[in-house]
Scaffold this motif. Structure first.
Motif, mmCIF file in Angstrom:
data_model
loop_
_atom_site.group_PDB
_atom_site.id
_atom_site.type_symbol
_atom_site.label_atom_id
_atom_site.label_comp_id
_atom_site.label_asym_id
_atom_site.label_seq_id
_atom_site.Cartn_x
_atom_site.Cartn_y
_atom_site.Cartn_z
ATOM 1 N N THR A 1 -1.829 12.086 -7.125
ATOM 2 C CA THR A 1 -2.421 12.070 -5.797
ATOM 3 C C THR A 1 -3.782 12.719 -5.941
ATOM 4 O O THR A 1 -3.883 13.865 -6.382
ATOM 5 N N ILE A 2 -4.809 11.937 -5.635
ATOM 6 C CA ILE A 2 -6.170 12.447 -5.821
ATOM 7 C C ILE A 2 -6.954 12.364 -4.510
ATOM 8 O O ILE A 2 -6.747 11.458 -3.716
ATOM 9 N N LYS A 3 -7.809 13.331 -4.311
ATOM 10 C CA LYS A 3 -8.665 13.345 -3.124
ATOM 11 C C LYS A 3 -10.069 12.964 -3.568
ATOM 12 O O LYS A 3 -10.678 13.646 -4.392
ATOM 13 N N ILE A 4 -10.557 11.860 -3.027
ATOM 14 C CA ILE A 4 -11.897 11.389 -3.335
ATOM 15 C C ILE A 4 -12.597 11.169 -1.993
ATOM 16 O O ILE A 4 -12.452 10.124 -1.384
ATOM 17 N N ASP A 5 -13.295 12.171 -1.541
ATOM 18 C CA ASP A 5 -13.915 12.120 -0.218
ATOM 19 C C ASP A 5 -15.332 11.557 -0.339
ATOM 20 O O ASP A 5 -16.302 12.297 -0.452
ATOM 21 N N LEU A 6 -15.431 10.233 -0.334
ATOM 22 C CA LEU A 6 -16.716 9.569 -0.552
ATOM 23 C C LEU A 6 -17.235 8.848 0.684
ATOM 24 O O LEU A 6 -18.313 8.252 0.629
ATOM 25 N N THR A 7 -16.494 8.897 1.784
ATOM 26 C CA THR A 7 -16.937 8.223 2.995
ATOM 27 C C THR A 7 -18.299 8.787 3.399
ATOM 28 O O THR A 7 -18.499 9.994 3.441
ATOM 29 N N GLY A 8 -19.239 7.880 3.653
ATOM 30 C CA GLY A 8 -20.596 8.281 4.014
ATOM 31 C C GLY A 8 -21.560 8.320 2.836
ATOM 32 O O GLY A 8 -22.766 8.391 3.027
ATOM 33 N N GLY A 23 0.853 5.073 5.299
ATOM 34 C CA GLY A 23 0.926 5.579 6.663
ATOM 35 C C GLY A 23 -0.047 6.682 7.022
ATOM 36 O O GLY A 23 -0.026 7.178 8.143
ATOM 37 N N ALA A 24 -0.910 7.086 6.102
ATOM 38 C CA ALA A 24 -1.902 8.120 6.408
ATOM 39 C C ALA A 24 -2.963 7.558 7.353
ATOM 40 O O ALA A 24 -3.110 6.343 7.494
ATOM 41 N N SER A 25 -3.718 8.442 7.961
ATOM 42 C CA SER A 25 -4.754 8.005 8.894
ATOM 43 C C SER A 25 -5.845 7.232 8.162
ATOM 44 O O SER A 25 -6.028 7.385 6.951
ATOM 45 N N ALA A 26 -6.567 6.422 8.916
ATOM 46 C CA ALA A 26 -7.625 5.584 8.336
ATOM 47 C C ALA A 26 -8.737 6.420 7.718
ATOM 48 O O ALA A 26 -9.472 5.925 6.868
ATOM 49 N N SER A 27 -8.857 7.664 8.103
ATOM 50 C CA SER A 27 -9.929 8.508 7.562
ATOM 51 C C SER A 27 -9.468 9.391 6.398
ATOM 52 O O SER A 27 -10.241 10.185 5.879
ATOM 53 N N SER A 28 -8.236 9.222 5.963
ATOM 54 C CA SER A 28 -7.703 10.052 4.883
ATOM 55 C C SER A 28 -8.453 9.798 3.578
ATOM 56 O O SER A 28 -8.612 8.656 3.157
ATOM 57 N N ALA A 58 -8.263 1.182 -10.490
ATOM 58 C CA ALA A 58 -7.668 0.827 -9.202
ATOM 59 C C ALA A 58 -6.986 2.041 -8.590
ATOM 60 O O ALA A 58 -6.162 2.692 -9.241
ATOM 61 N N VAL A 59 -7.354 2.351 -7.369
ATOM 62 C CA VAL A 59 -6.719 3.425 -6.615
ATOM 63 C C VAL A 59 -6.164 2.824 -5.324
ATOM 64 O O VAL A 59 -6.697 1.852 -4.804
ATOM 65 N N VAL A 60 -5.080 3.402 -4.822
ATOM 66 C CA VAL A 60 -4.463 2.918 -3.593
ATOM 67 C C VAL A 60 -4.686 3.959 -2.508
ATOM 68 O O VAL A 60 -4.217 5.100 -2.634
ATOM 69 N N VAL A 91 -14.401 2.581 -0.488
ATOM 70 C CA VAL A 91 -14.299 3.549 -1.582
ATOM 71 C C VAL A 91 -13.470 2.961 -2.725
ATOM 72 O O VAL A 91 -13.886 2.996 -3.884
ATOM 73 N N ALA A 92 -12.304 2.403 -2.398
ATOM 74 C CA ALA A 92 -11.434 1.817 -3.429
ATOM 75 C C ALA A 92 -12.136 0.670 -4.150
ATOM 76 O O ALA A 92 -12.049 0.554 -5.383
#
Length: 89
Positions: free
Chosen positions: A13-20, A54-59, A46-48, A35-36
């Protein structure tokens, strides 16, 4: 229905906060799909997005399967991911 018996599965489980963030071509990464897609095209990885679970669209969380790759392949993937991330503004 056909199925392949499990061979091995280890998920990270990886956090890639690239939005923006903006690509070198000027495209702004606005969604988890953006991002994917960027990671797939730039790092051949490939990341999912967790929105598939079911996570929020901004996750900013993603699943990455590493169960059948070798240590060398994992290191190569990390190098490619770092390179792709370094190209973002």
């Amino acid at each position: 229905v056909e199925a392949i018996a499990p061979q091995a599965a280890i998920y990270l489980t990886i956090k890639i906060d690239l939005t923006g963030k903006q690509t070198a071509e000027g495209k702004v990464l606005e969604t988890n799909k953006d991002v994917a897609d960027y990671i797939l095209k730039q790092a051949n990885l490939a990341v999912v997005p967790f929105t598939a679970f079911g996570a929020s669209a901004s996750s900013p969380w993603y699943r990455l399967s590493v169960g059948t790759c070798t240590v060398e392949e994992a290191e190569g993937a990390i190098t490619k991911l770092r390179s792709a991330l370094s190209k973002l503004k």
